[in-house]
Design a protein around this motif. Structure first.
Motif, short mmCIF file in Angstrom:
data_model
loop_
_atom_site.label_atom_id
_atom_site.label_comp_id
_atom_site.label_asym_id
_atom_site.label_seq_id
_atom_site.Cartn_x
_atom_site.Cartn_y
_atom_site.Cartn_z
N THR A 6 2.17 6.26 -7.28
CA THR A 6 1.08 7.03 -7.88
C THR A 6 1.25 8.51 -7.60
N TRP A 7 1.64 8.85 -6.41
CA TRP A 7 1.89 10.24 -5.99
C TRP A 7 3.00 10.86 -6.83
N LEU A 8 4.09 10.13 -7.03
CA LEU A 8 5.21 10.66 -7.81
C LEU A 8 4.82 10.92 -9.26
N VAL A 9 4.00 10.04 -9.83
CA VAL A 9 3.57 10.23 -11.22
C VAL A 9 2.61 11.40 -11.34
N ARG A 63 0.84 -1.20 0.00
CA ARG A 63 0.00 0.00 0.00
C ARG A 63 0.87 1.25 0.00
N ARG A 64 1.88 1.26 0.85
CA ARG A 64 2.80 2.39 0.90
C ARG A 64 3.51 2.57 -0.44
N HIS A 65 4.08 1.49 -0.94
CA HIS A 65 4.88 1.56 -2.17
C HIS A 65 4.04 2.06 -3.34
N HIS A 97 8.31 4.44 -15.52
CA HIS A 97 9.51 3.62 -15.39
C HIS A 97 10.53 4.21 -14.41
N GLU A 98 10.22 5.37 -13.82
CA GLU A 98 11.16 6.04 -12.94
C GLU A 98 10.80 5.93 -11.45
N VAL A 99 9.63 5.39 -11.13
CA VAL A 99 9.13 5.54 -9.76
C VAL A 99 9.49 4.40 -8.82
N HIS A 100 9.80 3.24 -9.33
CA HIS A 100 9.98 2.08 -8.45
C HIS A 100 11.08 2.29 -7.42
N ASP A 101 12.26 2.68 -7.87
CA ASP A 101 13.39 2.83 -6.96
C ASP A 101 13.15 3.94 -5.93
N GLU A 102 12.51 5.03 -6.36
CA GLU A 102 12.19 6.12 -5.42
C GLU A 102 11.25 5.60 -4.34
N ALA A 103 10.23 4.85 -4.76
CA ALA A 103 9.25 4.33 -3.80
C ALA A 103 9.89 3.33 -2.85
#
Length: 210
Positions: free
Chosen positions: A83-86, A76-78, A94-100
Protein backbone atom coordinates in the motif's frame (compact mmCIF):
# COMPACT_ATOMS: atom_id res chain seq x y z
CA UNK A 1 12.74 -17.30 15.75
CA UNK A 2 11.24 -18.26 12.39
CA UNK A 3 13.41 -17.59 9.35
CA UNK A 4 12.31 -15.70 6.22
CA UNK A 5 11.78 -19.09 4.58
CA UNK A 6 9.49 -20.13 7.44
CA UNK A 7 7.58 -16.89 7.05
CA UNK A 8 7.06 -17.40 3.32
CA UNK A 9 5.60 -20.85 3.94
CA UNK A 10 3.31 -19.62 6.70
CA UNK A 11 2.03 -16.72 4.57
CA UNK A 12 1.28 -19.10 1.71
CA UNK A 13 -0.58 -21.57 3.91
CA UNK A 14 -2.68 -18.77 5.43
CA UNK A 15 -3.36 -17.04 2.11
CA UNK A 16 -4.58 -20.28 0.53
CA UNK A 17 -7.59 -20.43 2.85
CA UNK A 18 -8.18 -16.69 3.07
CA UNK A 19 -10.68 -16.64 0.18
CA UNK A 20 -11.83 -20.28 0.15
CA UNK A 21 -12.11 -23.05 2.75
CA UNK A 22 -10.13 -26.06 1.48
CA UNK A 23 -6.76 -26.45 3.28
CA UNK A 24 -3.59 -26.51 1.26
CA UNK A 25 -1.85 -29.75 0.33
CA UNK A 26 1.94 -30.17 0.12
CA UNK A 27 1.74 -30.39 -3.69
CA UNK A 28 -0.25 -27.14 -3.86
CA UNK A 29 2.23 -25.55 -1.50
CA UNK A 30 5.10 -26.63 -3.76
CA UNK A 31 3.34 -25.15 -6.81
CA UNK A 32 2.54 -21.87 -5.06
CA UNK A 33 6.13 -21.43 -3.88
CA UNK A 34 7.76 -22.75 -7.06
CA UNK A 35 9.74 -25.29 -5.03
CA UNK A 36 10.33 -29.01 -5.48
CA UNK A 37 7.88 -31.21 -3.53
CA UNK A 38 10.76 -32.91 -1.71
CA UNK A 39 11.95 -29.54 -0.39
CA UNK A 40 8.43 -28.70 0.77
CA UNK A 41 8.21 -32.01 2.63
CA UNK A 42 11.37 -31.25 4.57
CA UNK A 43 10.33 -27.69 5.38
CA UNK A 44 6.87 -28.77 6.53
CA UNK A 45 8.55 -31.20 8.93
CA UNK A 46 10.62 -28.32 10.34
CA UNK A 47 7.55 -26.11 10.66
CA UNK A 48 5.69 -28.89 12.46
CA UNK A 49 8.64 -29.46 14.81
CA UNK A 50 8.61 -25.71 15.58
CA UNK A 51 4.91 -25.90 16.44
CA UNK A 52 3.84 -23.66 13.55
CA UNK A 53 1.87 -26.14 11.43
CA UNK A 54 0.09 -29.46 11.89
CA UNK A 55 0.50 -32.11 9.22
CA UNK A 56 -0.05 -35.82 8.76
CA UNK A 57 1.68 -37.74 5.93
CA UNK A 58 -0.17 -37.23 2.64
CA UNK A 59 -2.56 -34.86 4.39
CA UNK A 60 -3.19 -31.13 4.27
CA UNK A 61 -1.01 -28.55 6.00
CA UNK A 62 -2.75 -26.39 8.61
CA UNK A 63 -1.47 -23.55 10.76
CA UNK A 64 -1.38 -23.84 14.51
CA UNK A 65 -2.37 -20.81 16.57
CA UNK A 66 1.31 -19.80 16.75
CA UNK A 67 1.70 -20.27 13.01
CA UNK A 68 -1.38 -18.20 12.27
CA UNK A 69 -0.15 -15.39 14.52
CA UNK A 70 3.20 -15.36 12.70
CA UNK A 71 1.54 -15.47 9.27
CA UNK A 72 -0.69 -12.51 10.14
CA UNK A 73 2.30 -10.57 11.46
CA UNK A 74 4.13 -11.02 8.15
CA UNK A 75 1.04 -10.36 6.01
CA UNK A 76 0.54 -7.10 7.88
CA UNK A 77 4.08 -6.10 6.91
CA UNK A 78 3.70 -7.24 3.31
CA UNK A 79 0.37 -5.55 2.66
CA UNK A 80 1.24 -2.30 4.38
CA UNK A 81 4.41 -2.10 2.29
CA UNK A 82 2.44 -2.76 -0.92
CA UNK A 83 0.00 0.00 0.00
CA UNK A 84 2.87 2.36 0.85
CA UNK A 85 4.59 1.72 -2.49
CA UNK A 86 1.39 2.43 -4.44
CA UNK A 87 0.34 5.53 -2.54
CA UNK A 88 3.71 7.16 -1.85
CA UNK A 89 5.92 6.04 -4.74
CA UNK A 90 3.52 5.66 -7.65
CA UNK A 91 3.94 1.93 -8.14
CA UNK A 92 1.21 0.15 -10.09
CA UNK A 93 -0.60 -2.66 -8.31
CA UNK A 94 1.08 -5.31 -10.48
CA UNK A 95 4.57 -4.06 -9.53
CA UNK A 96 4.51 -4.18 -5.73
CA UNK A 97 4.46 -7.85 -4.74
CA UNK A 98 8.12 -8.67 -5.38
CA UNK A 99 9.32 -5.42 -3.77
CA UNK A 100 7.24 -6.15 -0.66
CA UNK A 101 8.61 -9.69 -0.49
CA UNK A 102 12.07 -8.21 0.04
CA UNK A 103 11.21 -5.25 2.26
CA UNK A 104 8.93 -7.15 4.64
CA UNK A 105 11.95 -8.95 6.10
CA UNK A 106 14.12 -5.86 6.51
CA UNK A 107 12.18 -2.88 7.85
CA UNK A 108 11.88 -2.30 11.59
CA UNK A 109 8.68 -2.42 13.61
CA UNK A 110 9.12 1.30 14.26
CA UNK A 111 9.19 2.10 10.54
CA UNK A 112 6.21 -0.18 9.91
CA UNK A 113 4.21 1.65 12.58
CA UNK A 114 5.19 4.96 10.97
CA UNK A 115 4.04 3.73 7.57
CA UNK A 116 0.72 2.55 9.01
CA UNK A 117 0.16 5.88 10.74
CA UNK A 118 1.12 7.94 7.68
CA UNK A 119 -1.26 5.98 5.46
CA UNK A 120 -4.16 6.49 7.88
CA UNK A 121 -4.15 2.87 9.08
CA UNK A 122 -5.61 1.35 5.90
CA UNK A 123 -7.76 -1.78 6.21
CA UNK A 124 -7.03 -3.18 2.74
CA UNK A 125 -4.06 -3.32 0.38
CA UNK A 126 -4.20 -2.28 -3.33
CA UNK A 127 -5.48 -5.75 -4.33
CA UNK A 128 -8.26 -5.74 -1.73
CA UNK A 129 -6.60 -8.15 0.70
CA UNK A 130 -7.28 -7.29 4.34
CA UNK A 131 -4.39 -5.75 6.27
CA UNK A 132 -4.28 -7.30 9.78
CA UNK A 133 -4.08 -4.71 12.53
CA UNK A 134 -1.29 -4.69 15.11
CA UNK A 135 -3.24 -7.23 17.19
CA UNK A 136 -3.72 -9.60 14.25
CA UNK A 137 -7.40 -8.81 13.73
CA UNK A 138 -8.73 -9.02 10.18
CA UNK A 139 -11.82 -7.28 8.81
CA UNK A 140 -13.48 -8.78 5.73
CA UNK A 141 -17.04 -8.79 4.39
CA UNK A 142 -18.82 -11.78 2.81
CA UNK A 143 -17.61 -12.54 -0.72
CA UNK A 144 -18.12 -14.72 -3.78
CA UNK A 145 -15.64 -15.69 -6.49
CA UNK A 146 -16.71 -14.13 -9.80
CA UNK A 147 -16.62 -17.55 -11.49
CA UNK A 148 -19.12 -18.84 -8.89
CA UNK A 149 -21.42 -15.80 -8.93
CA UNK A 150 -24.95 -16.76 -10.07
CA UNK A 151 -26.54 -15.02 -13.02
CA UNK A 152 -28.03 -11.73 -11.92
CA UNK A 153 -25.58 -11.22 -9.06
CA UNK A 154 -24.18 -7.69 -8.77
CA UNK A 155 -21.31 -6.91 -6.46
CA UNK A 156 -18.31 -4.67 -5.88
CA UNK A 157 -14.87 -6.04 -6.63
CA UNK A 158 -13.47 -6.78 -3.18
CA UNK A 159 -10.25 -8.44 -4.16
CA UNK A 160 -8.09 -9.34 -7.17
CA UNK A 161 -5.38 -11.97 -6.76
CA UNK A 162 -1.86 -10.62 -7.17
CA UNK A 163 -0.34 -13.93 -8.29
CA UNK A 164 -0.20 -13.01 -12.00
CA UNK A 165 1.24 -9.51 -12.66
CA UNK A 166 0.40 -9.66 -16.38
CA UNK A 167 -3.23 -10.48 -15.64
CA UNK A 168 -3.34 -7.65 -13.09
CA UNK A 169 -2.04 -5.23 -15.70
CA UNK A 170 -4.61 -6.46 -18.24
CA UNK A 171 -7.40 -5.92 -15.72
CA UNK A 172 -6.14 -2.42 -14.98
CA UNK A 173 -6.09 -1.67 -18.71
CA UNK A 174 -9.71 -2.89 -18.86
CA UNK A 175 -10.69 -0.54 -16.05
CA UNK A 176 -11.28 -3.32 -13.52
CA UNK A 177 -10.10 -2.72 -9.98
CA UNK A 178 -11.14 -2.88 -6.36
CA UNK A 179 -14.47 -1.10 -5.85
CA UNK A 180 -15.73 -1.49 -9.43
CA UNK A 181 -19.26 -2.92 -9.65
CA UNK A 182 -19.78 -5.95 -11.88
CA UNK A 183 -22.85 -8.02 -12.75
CA UNK A 184 -22.81 -11.69 -13.70
CA UNK A 185 -25.27 -12.73 -16.40
CA UNK A 186 -26.01 -15.74 -18.59
CA UNK A 187 -24.04 -14.10 -21.41
CA UNK A 188 -21.00 -12.94 -19.47
CA UNK A 189 -19.90 -10.16 -17.15
CA UNK A 190 -21.30 -6.65 -17.38
CA UNK A 191 -20.17 -3.29 -16.05
CA UNK A 192 -22.56 -0.33 -16.05
CA UNK A 193 -24.99 -2.35 -18.16
CA UNK A 194 -22.47 -3.04 -20.94
CA UNK A 195 -20.46 -6.22 -21.55
CA UNK A 196 -17.05 -6.11 -19.82
CA UNK A 197 -14.16 -7.44 -21.89
CA UNK A 198 -12.25 -9.40 -19.27
CA UNK A 199 -9.00 -11.25 -20.06
CA UNK A 200 -8.98 -15.05 -19.96
CA UNK A 201 -8.94 -16.39 -16.42
CA UNK A 202 -10.13 -13.15 -14.85
CA UNK A 203 -13.22 -14.77 -13.33
CA UNK A 204 -10.94 -17.01 -11.22
CA UNK A 205 -8.97 -14.14 -9.68
CA UNK A 206 -11.76 -11.64 -8.88
CA UNK A 207 -13.90 -11.75 -5.75
CA UNK A 208 -17.14 -9.75 -5.45
CA UNK A 209 -19.15 -8.65 -2.46
CA UNK A 210 -21.78 -11.26 -1.68
Amino acid sequence: MPSPAFDDYLKTVYSHTEWQDAPITPSQLATALGIAPSSVTEMVKKLAAAGLVSHQPYGAVRLTDAGRDRALHMLRRHRLIETWLVREFGYAWHEVHDEAEVLEHTISDRLLEGIDQRLGRPRFDPHGDAIPDAEGRVDREPFVLLADAPAGHTGRVLRVSDRDPELLQSLEDAGIGVGVELTASETGIHRDGAPAALPDGADRVIWLSA
